[in-house]
Structures are given as C-alpha cells and as structure tokens.
Write a protein that holds these residues in place. Structure first.
Motif, PDB file in Angstrom:
ATOM      1  N   ASP A  14       0.857  -1.186   0.000  1.00 23.04           N
ATOM      2  CA  ASP A  14       0.000   0.000   0.000  1.00 23.04           C
ATOM      3  C   ASP A  14       0.889   1.230   0.000  1.00 23.04           C
ATOM      4  N   GLY A  15       1.439   1.564  -1.176  1.00 25.66           N
ATOM      5  CA  GLY A  15       2.517   2.547  -1.224  1.00 25.66           C
ATOM      6  C   GLY A  15       2.152   3.923  -1.695  1.00 25.66           C
ATOM      7  N   PHE A  16       0.876   4.319  -1.670  1.00 27.62           N
ATOM      8  CA  PHE A  16       0.523   5.663  -2.105  1.00 27.62           C
ATOM      9  C   PHE A  16      -0.809   6.085  -1.497  1.00 27.62           C
ATOM     10  N   ILE A  17      -1.043   7.380  -1.518  1.00 29.73           N
ATOM     11  CA  ILE A  17      -2.359   7.923  -1.183  1.00 29.73           C
ATOM     12  C   ILE A  17      -2.817   8.776  -2.361  1.00 29.73           C
ATOM     13  N   GLU A  18      -4.104   8.898  -2.535  1.00 33.45           N
ATOM     14  CA  GLU A  18      -4.658   9.694  -3.624  1.00 33.45           C
ATOM     15  C   GLU A  18      -5.276  10.954  -3.055  1.00 33.45           C
ATOM     16  N   VAL A  19      -4.808  12.111  -3.519  1.00 28.63           N
ATOM     17  CA  VAL A  19      -5.314  13.387  -3.015  1.00 28.63           C
ATOM     18  C   VAL A  19      -5.925  14.181  -4.152  1.00 28.63           C
ATOM     19  N   VAL A  20      -6.792  15.131  -3.783  1.00 29.57           N
ATOM     20  CA  VAL A  20      -7.421  16.034  -4.745  1.00 29.57           C
ATOM     21  C   VAL A  20      -6.614  17.327  -4.770  1.00 29.57           C
ATOM     22  N   ASN A  21      -5.945  17.600  -5.890  1.00 31.51           N
ATOM     23  CA  ASN A  21      -5.118  18.793  -6.048  1.00 31.51           C
ATOM     24  C   ASN A  21      -5.933  19.973  -6.559  1.00 31.51           C
ATOM     25  N   GLY A  22      -5.327  21.145  -6.498  1.00 28.71           N
ATOM     26  CA  GLY A  22      -5.987  22.327  -7.032  1.00 28.71           C
ATOM     27  C   GLY A  22      -5.011  23.468  -7.222  1.00 28.71           C
ATOM     28  N   ASP A  23      -5.515  24.560  -7.742  1.00 26.45           N
ATOM     29  CA  ASP A  23      -4.768  25.816  -7.873  1.00 26.45           C
ATOM     30  C   ASP A  23      -5.537  26.908  -7.151  1.00 26.45           C
ATOM     31  N   LEU A  24      -4.781  27.840  -6.570  1.00 23.10           N
ATOM     32  CA  LEU A  24      -5.382  28.984  -5.885  1.00 23.10           C
ATOM     33  C   LEU A  24      -5.068  30.239  -6.680  1.00 23.10           C
ATOM     34  N   VAL A  25      -6.106  30.992  -6.989  1.00 27.42           N
ATOM     35  CA  VAL A  25      -5.955  32.201  -7.801  1.00 27.42           C
ATOM     36  C   VAL A  25      -6.498  33.393  -7.028  1.00 27.42           C
ATOM     37  N   VAL A  26      -5.673  34.449  -6.891  1.00 21.38           N
ATOM     38  CA  VAL A  26      -6.129  35.696  -6.264  1.00 21.38           C
ATOM     39  C   VAL A  26      -6.966  36.459  -7.284  1.00 21.38           C
ATOM     40  N   LEU A  27      -8.093  37.003  -6.834  1.00 21.98           N
ATOM     41  CA  LEU A  27      -8.986  37.750  -7.722  1.00 21.98           C
ATOM     42  C   LEU A  27      -8.961  39.240  -7.385  1.00 21.98           C
ATOM     43  N   SER A  28      -9.069  40.054  -8.406  1.00 23.02           N
ATOM     44  CA  SER A  28      -9.152  41.508  -8.232  1.00 23.02           C
ATOM     45  C   SER A  28     -10.559  41.876  -7.774  1.00 23.02           C
ATOM     46  N   PRO A  29     -10.788  43.142  -7.380  1.00 22.19           N
ATOM     47  CA  PRO A  29     -12.137  43.552  -6.959  1.00 22.19           C
ATOM     48  C   PRO A  29     -13.210  43.294  -8.017  1.00 22.19           C
ATOM     49  N   ASP A  30     -12.807  43.298  -9.316  1.00 28.06           N
ATOM     50  CA  ASP A  30     -13.793  43.000 -10.366  1.00 28.06           C
ATOM     51  C   ASP A  30     -13.748  41.527 -10.769  1.00 28.06           C
ATOM     52  N   MET A  31     -13.175  40.694  -9.874  1.00 28.78           N
ATOM     53  CA  MET A  31     -13.164  39.237 -10.023  1.00 28.78           C
ATOM     54  C   MET A  31     -12.337  38.752 -11.215  1.00 28.78           C
ATOM     55  N   ARG A  32     -11.274  39.471 -11.542  1.00 27.06           N
ATOM     56  CA  ARG A  32     -10.337  39.018 -12.566  1.00 27.06           C
ATOM     57  C   ARG A  32      -9.124  38.376 -11.895  1.00 27.06           C
ATOM     58  N   PRO A  33      -8.546  37.332 -12.489  1.00 28.30           N
ATOM     59  CA  PRO A  33      -7.350  36.701 -11.903  1.00 28.30           C
ATOM     60  C   PRO A  33      -6.190  37.687 -11.808  1.00 28.30           C
ATOM     61  N   VAL A  34      -5.454  37.608 -10.690  1.00 25.13           N
ATOM     62  CA  VAL A  34      -4.282  38.466 -10.481  1.00 25.13           C
ATOM     63  C   VAL A  34      -3.078  37.551 -10.256  1.00 25.13           C
ATOM     64  N   GLY A  35      -2.096  37.623 -11.140  1.00 28.85           N
ATOM     65  CA  GLY A  35      -0.890  36.832 -10.979  1.00 28.85           C
ATOM     66  C   GLY A  35      -1.097  35.380 -11.375  1.00 28.85           C
ATOM     67  N   ALA A  36      -0.030  34.602 -11.185  1.00 28.20           N
ATOM     68  CA  ALA A  36      -0.054  33.195 -11.578  1.00 28.20           C
ATOM     69  C   ALA A  36      -0.753  32.349 -10.520  1.00 28.20           C
ATOM     70  N   GLY A 111     -11.143  38.371   4.492  1.00 27.72           N
ATOM     71  CA  GLY A 111     -11.174  39.828   4.587  1.00 27.72           C
ATOM     72  C   GLY A 111     -11.967  40.400   3.435  1.00 27.72           C
ATOM     73  N   HIS A 112     -11.327  41.299   2.661  1.00 26.78           N
ATOM     74  CA  HIS A 112     -11.989  41.872   1.480  1.00 26.78           C
ATOM     75  C   HIS A 112     -11.427  41.290   0.190  1.00 26.78           C
ATOM     76  N   THR A 113     -10.682  40.179   0.292  1.00 32.22           N
ATOM     77  CA  THR A 113     -10.037  39.578  -0.880  1.00 32.22           C
ATOM     78  C   THR A 113     -10.706  38.259  -1.235  1.00 32.22           C
ATOM     79  N   TRP A 114     -10.991  38.112  -2.537  1.00 36.27           N
ATOM     80  CA  TRP A 114     -11.580  36.882  -3.040  1.00 36.27           C
ATOM     81  C   TRP A 114     -10.514  36.019  -3.699  1.00 36.27           C
ATOM     82  N   PHE A 115     -10.682  34.716  -3.571  1.00 35.24           N
ATOM     83  CA  PHE A 115      -9.808  33.737  -4.220  1.00 35.24           C
ATOM     84  C   PHE A 115     -10.687  32.737  -4.967  1.00 35.24           C
ATOM     85  N   GLU A 116     -10.126  32.202  -6.037  1.00 35.78           N
ATOM     86  CA  GLU A 116     -10.794  31.113  -6.743  1.00 35.78           C
ATOM     87  C   GLU A 116      -9.985  29.835  -6.546  1.00 35.78           C
ATOM     88  N   VAL A 117     -10.676  28.767  -6.156  1.00 37.61           N
ATOM     89  CA  VAL A 117     -10.054  27.449  -6.049  1.00 37.61           C
ATOM     90  C   VAL A 117     -10.425  26.660  -7.295  1.00 37.61           C
TER      91      VAL A 117
END
Length: 452
Positions: A14-36, A111-117
């Motif tokens: 039993d040599g592994f575990i399976e996880v659910v990966n993702g990316d985190l994206v910072v959003l601007s006040p108008d909900m546009r992606p900011v940065g990588a 706070g006042h910052t939105w993120f997209e997962v």
C-alpha cells in the motif's frame, strides 16, 4: 511513537495515497485573476497578511495567518486559522478553526479579498513502505506518510516545526530527523520552553557569566553552544515569552549569541527544530507569537498523528514497550480481547498514556495474563462496547442510536469530518465510514455552516 534504532524494515504494498489537487488564484475587486495560480498540494498553503504565508496579501482586513489550503483525500481542504474577520467558502462562513472540503471549483473570501479554487484532479502521492524510521515505529498509513516527509527533510539543513497533540512523540520525531541528518554525530540538545520566567529566559537560551545577576553563582553555557555542529530542539516553542522572541530571532539571523553579562559574541552552527502543541498561526493572530520569528524558524512543518487515528499501530507500540521492560516475555501473555480493548480506547494522552497503561499492567501481572482494565478505568477508559449485550435486538437498537448520533453530529459540524472526529473521539477514517454507511452526504447543515 516509540520504537527501535535498528535497521530492520518491513514493507507493504500500500505505497501511495490519492489526493485532490488544485490551484489557488487571487482575484481583483472586479473578479479578474491576479498573478499566476499557486498550486495546492499535500503540504498546507497559508494565506494571510504575514510574510511567512505562501500567499501574502496586503489586505488590512485579513489576519496575519488567515486560512490554509491543502490537497487531501477528501478534497481541497480550506481551514480557517481563527481569523478575526472569518473565512467564507462559497458564501458560507466557516466556524473559527473549522474546515471545508471542495471537490469542484469554488470561491473563498478572506477579509476583502476573493480567491478562486480550481480543482485540477486527483494525484497519487507515494508514501513510505517502511514500518519504522529511526526511533519511530508504526505501520499505519499516517505513520508511513510521516516517514516519507522525514526522509525528504532530514538530509537537509532546513529548520523544522513539529506540531501535534501532547504525548504524540514530537521529541522522538526531532531525534529521528537528527539521526538521519548529516549532523547525526554531533549533539542533540533539548530546551524546554514551558514555564520559563521572562526574567530568566535570556539566560536559559543564551547562557550567562558568573555574577551577571543575583543567583548567577557560576558560568552557564548556552544550549546553542552545547549543540554546536548538531541540532537544538526547542520544545513547546509557543510557550516562549513574547519579550524574548526578538532576541531569539536576532540570534538565529546573525548565527551568533551573547551570554548574559558577556561582552563578546559567539558564533553558532546548529540546526533548529521546534515543537508546539498549540497552533502558532492562531497565536500570531492573537499577537502572542511573532510572525517574523515564525518565518525564520518554520521552513518545514511536520504534524504527528494522534494515536486514536492509528489504532493499528498499538500492537507494535505495546511490543516495543514490553521489549524494553524488565519482563520482555510478557508480550506472549496478551490475549486478543485485551489487545482489542486497547485499540478501542480513545487515548486522549496518546502514546504517553499507552506507555503508562502498559507499565501498570506489567507491574500487576505477576506472571499471568496482562490485564489493562484497571489502568484504562483510571484513565476514563470505560467503553459502551464493553457494556452492551451481543443480542441481535440490542445490536439493532444501537445501530439506530449510532445513526441518530452521527446524523446530528453531521448537521452540527456542517459535515466537517475533522470536527466530527474531534467531537466523537473516533478516527477520521471511521467517521468517514459512518457517513457513508448512513448516507449522510445529503443531510443539510444548519444555515451559515460549511458543507462537507
């Protein structure tokens, strides 16, 4: 988390575990992606105002350590760090310190910052096939995941923070890291930061000269000097007085110390490993721990699993304790019901409690079967399963009781498996089994609570 120092290694398929990966994206006040996008993997990714956070955002409404994101078997986990203004997941506010799991894309507000997962899929993460690592022993998946991290971290010179409940063997983990490092031939020195009077903290950490203060009747070397070339272990770092924390930070950054009453500085070459049973992110938010010291010390984090989440390790631990006792043959005098009783106990004191229970049973065995009942009762170890009848009608009744209990618990915690495990005292895997058995995924949590 006791064990053996020999090289005997057992293997498992039993040599592994399976996880659910993702990316985190910072959003601007108008909900546009900011940065990588920032990857969300098996190691926690912290978000907050602090420079120590992997995602540091200059939002004055966010806490120093606001929340954490982590890839887990149950989905992308979002955990609030008892933030001041709360963490919101898909418009539902997490209770302070609680978690929510996402299996699909979602939005999080801090706070006042939105993120997209963005959930990116499942990944198989290899884990160790060993049943021991240095002084540690255990064949559970939780322990093998720990060995994987230790094997990766030990050869480096990274400073490490070990977190976990009391009695889970944090100092043994520190010793395991030291023994597997290039510094293994040099000293391993422990400093207990618990209940250090503020007036004596500087002397305890950096040493003092004779006559430097009342009571300083002799020269005292700093533990940093005693550990030269090796490892210094700062146990219960979260208990260190706030006034001494800047001095420790300066010493670590300059890599030199000055004893109380001395006019000269002494260079130090040590690896720093710290441990704490409290959540330093919560302590930073409460201004009881400096975030700049956290940033300097914590280059890697290791969490010791509680014993209740790995009952399959109990036979190995008991065998190790007895092998080191004056009656090593007593292992043959444990019958299956006695071992099962140990596995059913919740172990709030973890391995320290288990060792005590074994020691008491050995002291009263008189050459007969080992009986753990008396010492478990002294530890509050009376279990419902020890009292119930084996009659089928009663078993049906207890199933109904369990269904009602877990239905209410699921609703109360919003389906948070970690919170359910804490409240019920059961292993998280067992709680997950009950959720599946009673088909609770469709149960609606109370309004305002997070879903599972």
């Amino acid at each position: 988390m006791d064990g053996t120092d020999d090289d005997k290694t057992l293997k498992t398929d039993d040599g592994f575990i399976e996880v659910v990966n993702g990316d985190l994206v910072v959003l601007s006040p108008d909900m546009r992606p900011v940065g990588a996008p920032v990857p969300i993997g098996p190691e926690p990714c912290f978000v907050g105002r602090g420079e120590h956070c992997q995602v540091s955002v200059p939002d004055p409404h966010m806490s120093t350590s606001h929340c954490a994101f982590q890839a887990t078997q149950d989905g992308v986990c979002i955990t609030d760090q008892e933030s001041l203004n709360g963490t919101w997941v898909n418009l539902a506010r997490l209770k302070p310190g609680n978690s929510a799991y996402l299996l699909a894309n979602g939005r999080v507000r801090c706070g006042h910052t939105w993120f997209e997962v963005r959930v990116t899929g499942r990944e198989q993460v290899p884990i160790s096939s060993a049943f021991a690592f240095g002084p540690l022993v255990g064949r559970s998946r939780a322990m093998r995941e720990l060995y994987t991290k230790l094997a990766r971290i030990a050869p480096t010179d990274l400073s490490v923070l070990i977190t976990g409940e009391t009695g889970t063997g944090k100092e043994l983990v520190a010793q395991a890291i030291h023994q597997a490092s290039r510094r293994h031939a040099k000293p391993f020195v422990t400093v207990d930061c618990t209940n250090i009077p503020a007036a004596l903290a500087e002397s305890k950490l950096f040493g003092h000269e004779k006559g430097s203060f009342t009571g300083a009747i002799a020269h005292k070397r700093s533990p940093f000097v005693e550990a030269q070339g090796g490892t210094i272990f700062l146990d219960e770092l979260g208990e260190l007085p706030i006034d001494i924390q800047p001095k420790l930070l300066r010493a670590l950054e300059a890599r030199q110390i000055q004893a109380v009453g001395s006019t000269r500085y002494e260079s130090i070459d040590v690896r720093v490993i710290a441990a704490t049973r409290c959540d330093l992110h919560v302590e930073m938010n409460a201004k009881r721990f400096r975030d700049d010291l956290y940033f300097r010390i914590v280059q890697s984090v290791i969490t010791t699993p509680p014993l209740r989440e790995r009952p399959e390790d109990i036979p190995d631990l008991v065998a190790r304790f007895i092998a080191k006792s004056s009656d090593p043959g007593a292992i043959s005098r444990i019958d299956p019901p006695a071992m099962d009783r140990l596995k059913r106990h919740d172990w709030p004191g973890n391995i320290r409690e288990l060792r005590n229970v074994v020691d008491v049973a050995l002291a009263h065995s008189s050459g007969g079967l080992l009986d753990f009942s008396e010492s478990l009762r002294a530890h509050g170890g009376v279990h419902l399963s020890d009292r119930i009848s084996a009659a089928k009608s009663f078993a049906v009744l207890m199933n109904d009781v369990a269904r009602n209990y877990f239905t209410n618990l699921y609703a109360e915690t919003g389906g948070n498996l970690s919170a359910m495990a804490r409240k019920s005292g059961l292993a998280r895997s067992r709680v997950r089994d009950y959720v599946r058995q009673f088909e609770l995924r469709g149960v609606q949590p109370p309004e305002g609570e997070e879903g599972g």
